[in-house]
Design an enzyme around this catalytic site. Structure first.
Site, PDB file in Angstrom:
ATOM      1  N   PHE A  53       0.844  -1.200   0.000  1.00 52.17           N
ATOM      2  CA  PHE A  53       0.000   0.000   0.000  1.00 52.17           C
ATOM      3  C   PHE A  53       0.877   1.247   0.000  1.00 52.17           C
ATOM      4  O   PHE A  53       1.961   1.262   0.589  1.00 52.17           O
ATOM      5  CB  PHE A  53      -0.888   0.064   1.239  1.00 52.17           C
ATOM      6  CG  PHE A  53      -1.958  -0.973   1.296  1.00 52.17           C
ATOM      7  CD1 PHE A  53      -2.548  -1.483   0.149  1.00 52.17           C
ATOM      8  CD2 PHE A  53      -2.409  -1.434   2.530  1.00 52.17           C
ATOM      9  CE1 PHE A  53      -3.550  -2.432   0.220  1.00 52.17           C
ATOM     10  CE2 PHE A  53      -3.410  -2.379   2.618  1.00 52.17           C
ATOM     11  CZ  PHE A  53      -3.981  -2.887   1.455  1.00 52.17           C
ATOM     12  N   GLU A  54       0.327   2.290  -0.557  1.00 53.22           N
ATOM     13  CA  GLU A  54       1.041   3.549  -0.693  1.00 53.22           C
ATOM     14  C   GLU A  54       1.544   4.124   0.633  1.00 53.22           C
ATOM     15  O   GLU A  54       2.610   4.734   0.699  1.00 53.22           O
ATOM     16  CB  GLU A  54       0.107   4.573  -1.361  1.00 53.22           C
ATOM     17  CG  GLU A  54       0.771   5.889  -1.672  1.00 53.22           C
ATOM     18  CD  GLU A  54      -0.141   6.793  -2.492  1.00 53.22           C
ATOM     19  OE1 GLU A  54      -1.370   6.691  -2.366  1.00 53.22           O
ATOM     20  OE2 GLU A  54       0.391   7.609  -3.247  1.00 53.22           O
ATOM     21  N   GLY A  55       0.781   3.955   1.689  1.00 53.34           N
ATOM     22  CA  GLY A  55       1.161   4.539   2.978  1.00 53.34           C
ATOM     23  C   GLY A  55       2.444   3.969   3.539  1.00 53.34           C
ATOM     24  O   GLY A  55       3.028   4.529   4.461  1.00 53.34           O
ATOM     25  N   GLY A 135       0.249   8.763  -5.699  1.00 56.51           N
ATOM     26  CA  GLY A 135       1.277   7.857  -6.216  1.00 56.51           C
ATOM     27  C   GLY A 135       1.018   7.407  -7.637  1.00 56.51           C
ATOM     28  O   GLY A 135       1.820   6.654  -8.194  1.00 56.51           O
TER      29      GLY A 135
END
Lengths: 257, 319, 319, 257
Positions: A53-55, A135
């Site tokens: 995931f991007e986080g 992103g």
């Protein structure tokens, strides 16, 4: 079974997308259908699929009934294999650890370029500022990109107003010439069909039709001229198992209703 | 269009050499911390999306009447609305700006940006990260590969494409971003500013090192002795911190990893209010929730005890 | 002189795309792990100075008869003697090469390097770090400021000075270093390779991300469930790991933070032996301590139970 | 007191060096006398001095009788304020967080350039490969550099054989012109004298003499022509307090004998 075979468009998109993933792959999944599809694939046929995931979450564990509200928050990170800084997780893509980038799209063109930044004004309509890349640009620049979205003519356009996330740019070798040496638009999944891109011209190409959909129906709903594979298989309807897993993951239909 | 520039190294070093970097106590109130920021400065905001947003600090800056800040953040959500709606900022540097994933496009952002009242400089997410990183490292740029070929790059003349002297490839150089001030919310820190961040780090460490000044809000203050028992848990060192403010629930209504989840009912009602009327709805939210409360705890009370405790229960219990 | 080069991005991506990056078990013996490395490859070595040196892996590689590796490390100490003395390596890329701070210049290093039998490429410490970092990030270079003006730079035509397109300053670009294999000793990892490193990290995370293949030796193997309970403690993700070997005291006679301190009596006697006779002394050390023991535990037994336990006592008790 | 007033050369160097440090500074200390001097300063007159070690230790706590064997190991890191990766700690210097870099030297020249890499062969003497830079080049490139070393003619040379750690390079503005925009050789401390560098020519200059040392004695032990400040103070002898603290820190004389 009859009951189960009824499904929403979003459920259909999630299931069709999940089938494009392969065991052992590392997938960078955006929020929404991509997240759900990756979680479904992991439970259905890719036990060894790694979800990022991007986080900053590596090897996420998406638990039934506990879908995260975004890919930048704690619910997505807990019980994962690793959490990293946001830059670090995108650098994994740049280094090449990630096979597939997977996201939704608002507007796509025939070369798989995505726009999530700006709709130009025309006539008496003023321009619209969209949220922007996030992103998306990074993912599209660095991975083999899968996109899933609803099939509407206004979303499938000849040229996007603004290339936020690059597909094959202006086709042929233009992507490579710009300096993007890896990845590229790979698959688009809609409720009408599954699309790839021609190896040479890099134009969007129908590679499979969903049950009951005709080639002309796909073309009519698309704002540019499509290529069609000579051999056009029909995708399998969502199976009971796929629908069951999906509904366990998202019992309230947060992402699929 | 005004182009931000990478600052010269001599300027960077000069500003840093004047900072007090000794092991001294920096605990202060939100109000005192807000006095460390002046109108028009560039401010980097920690956290991302709805996580560890330094909400209490932003809340105080609005109350203190600061104006025209140039704000940079990895990903901007409802706090961005407040920045624009209050006039605290008229220039946002970020990769994504909405109220949050579930609410579509921010009407507040649209109104301010489409009308030209505010500027939104869009970079890719990695580009924002690399700009903070270059700033943190004391170099004028970082090389990266995304953005090439896209209109995101075409819109950002601040960046440069070079031919790599080693591999002859096209490589993008993004300029360092060294904000005047960084505001960051952390889980805990000692009175000197040695800070711990649990779970997702986002770009906060680079941001802290890059800025000329750092204000930390923290869920709680711990002792330096606690810090020294596990020095590998320290994420931000004291010598880049200029102010420490203890603010429990300082990211509300956003989340703080392992402490509370986002307060979605409050956010839902906020979004309904401002998206139905980006001017009047915003004014009423600012009046009722930012200017009116006597304290941050008063603001939490407006969110509601049940919502706050529910968020804390979910934040702490789901591992 | 052969100049190492930053590898092309397509080559880098191509090699990585062929790696198995799934969540699969990789636990193996030291011997099996040594088979992952072939003669002449470039090998990055984790740890620094006398800390978390992957000694057991080096010990095994010598026993397995590997030759002519190009070895890179932040700071090189007694393990570097063994690399050269055994023929395991004839080319060292590092910032400092001695047996350790307290013993002066390594006679083994001097003999091999001054005679031209081996090559020692000297970079500044930060340059080694930035080379691994560029490799980890998938970019061909990193910008930095040290080395300018010095003979360290004059001796390294692999680096380039450019005029910064943003600030017009001189900036040094150092080329990415992407070793064929990294060997790293960690405190704990799961069978998939999710690894924890306590205390000093040195350059190991960048090194792991930069290499085409990673072999971890670990003080102990823990469960994936333990990893998932604290994902923010994971320092190296499983998908860049190709082999996991459980070797308690795998850095002996060097240290492992919080587990054991260096075994100084053994190191003292080692240094006396090889510095008094860099050829004969080295041969006798290799024969007695590397080739003769049947196992790593046998080697530890040669160091001596008292010394090993004393080092563990000091390592664990002094916080 | 008489007893305490006897001291070794290394003790003298540590004490003279410690006095050059100021409260509130951030000091990057190398192993040996620099480490000891920084720890002494912290206990004597700089309670608010922050010590960094190369291995990644920020705000080290040097405990009496527990001197670390190097600045890259656990003994130096325990009970510190933070530990970082090796690159990160050097990047703190590059960013500018560190006031003083402080290390020992093997060979220095009149512009404060240090050599720890290579002694050229001359006549029938072959070249000697020394250990190399370590962090030395980085520290000297990025900070105001303090050097402490024994004063021998063969160590104080007109030009070092190899500039490992840059001082003022070839004097005047040559350091700045090379691209090194910050820092520079600041102090050299020996058992004979304390040295600074001329503001314009950047040549080494005696700024204080140790008790009982004459200017000519310093010059005779130096391989190049020294500058002398017009006003030459005499340094104070080590005090009882300084010696007591030093001996508590290093009771076995590991670094000071």
């Amino acid at each position: 079974m009859t009951k189960l075979a009824e499904f929403t468009t979003n459920e259909h998109l999630a299931i069709l997308s999940a089938r494009e993933l392969r065991n052992g792959q590392v997938v960078f999944a955006g929020i929404g259908i991509p997240l759900l599809a990756a979680a479904l694939a992991q439970r259905a046929h890719c036990p060894n699929l790694t979800i990022l995931f991007e986080g900053g979450t590596i090897g996420a564990l998406v638990e039934p009934g506990r879908l995260p509200p975004s890919t930048n928050d704690q619910r997505g990170a807990k019980r994962s294999n690793m959490v990293l800084g946001s830059s670090e997780v995108l650098l994994l893509l740049q280094r090449g650890y990630v096979d597939i980038g997977f996201m939704g799209g608002a507007q796509i063109d025939k070369y798989g370029n995505l726009n999530s930044s700006l709709i130009n004004g025309t006539g008496n309509k003023s321009a619209i500022r969209l949220p922007g890349s996030g992103g998306g640009n990074d993912i599209a620049s660095l991975t083999n990109l899968m996109v899933t979205m609803k099939h509407e003519k206004r979303r499938f356009v000849e040229h996007v107003d603004f290339v936020t996330s690059p597909g094959w740019l202006r086709g042929r070798s233009t992507r490579h010439e710009s300096g993007l040496q890896s990845g590229g638009a790979f698959r688009v999944v809609t409720e009408l069909a599954v699309f790839g891109f021609d190896e040479h011209s890099r134009e969007m190409k129908v590679i499979a039709l969903n049950p009951g959909v005709s080639p002309s129906q796909v073309q009519e709903n698309t704002g540019f001229e499509l290529l069609f594979d000579s051999d056009l298989p029909i995708t399998q309807l969502p199976t009971g198992t796929e629908l069951r897993i999906l509904r366990e993951l998202d019992p309230d239909g947060v992402l699929t209703s | 269009m005004h182009l931000e520039k990478a600052r010269s190294y001599s300027d960077l070093r000069e500003r840093l050499s004047r900072r007090d970097r000794g092991l001294s106590e920096k605990v202060m109130s939100l109000e005192d911390a807000s006095a460390l920021i002046t109108d028009g400065q560039s401010v980097g905001i920690g956290g991302s999306m709805m996580s560890r947003t330094p909400m209490a600090m932003i809340w105080q800056l609005i109350r203190s009447g600061r104006k025209n800040l140039v704000c940079s953040r990895s990903i901007t959500t409802s706090e961005g609305d407040l920045l624009l709606g209050s006039g605290l900022s008229n220039h946002i540097i970020t990769s994504w700006f909405s109220q949050g994933i579930m609410w579509g496009i921010s009407k507040v952002m649209r109104m301010h940006v489409e009308s030209g009242q505010a500027r939104y400089d869009e970079w890719s997410h990695l580009a924002i990260g690399m700009r903070f990183r270059a700033g943190a490292m004391g170099v004028p740029f970082m090389p990266m590969r995304p953005m090439l070929g896209s209109d995101v790059l075409a819109s950002r003349p601040e960046a440069r494409v070079i031919n790599c002297p080693f591999t002859s490839e096209n490589i993008l150089l993004v300029p360092a971003l060294n904000p005047d001030v960084a505001i960051i919310h952390v889980h805990s820190c000692d009175p000197y500013g040695n800070a711990r961040i649990e779970g997702l780090q986002f770009m906060d460490i680079d941001l802290a090192m890059a800025a000329d000044k750092v204000i930390l809000t923290t869920e709680r203050i711990i002792s330096n002795d606690q810090i020294r028992r596990a020095p590998d848990q320290t994420k931000i060192p004291f010598f880049c911190v200029d102010g420490v403010v203890e603010v429990p629930f300082g990211s509300a209504p956003h989340e703080c990893y392992g402490v509370y989840e986002p307060m979605m009912n409050h956010l839902d009602s906020y979004v309904r209010k401002v998206n139905s009327d980006p001017i009047g709805g915003m004014k009423s939210y600012l009046d009722e929730h930012i200017y009116a409360p006597r304290s941050w705890n008063d603001y939490l009370n407006l969110i509601g005890l049940e919502e706050v405790l529910g968020a804390a229960h979910r934040g702490r219990s789901n591992d």
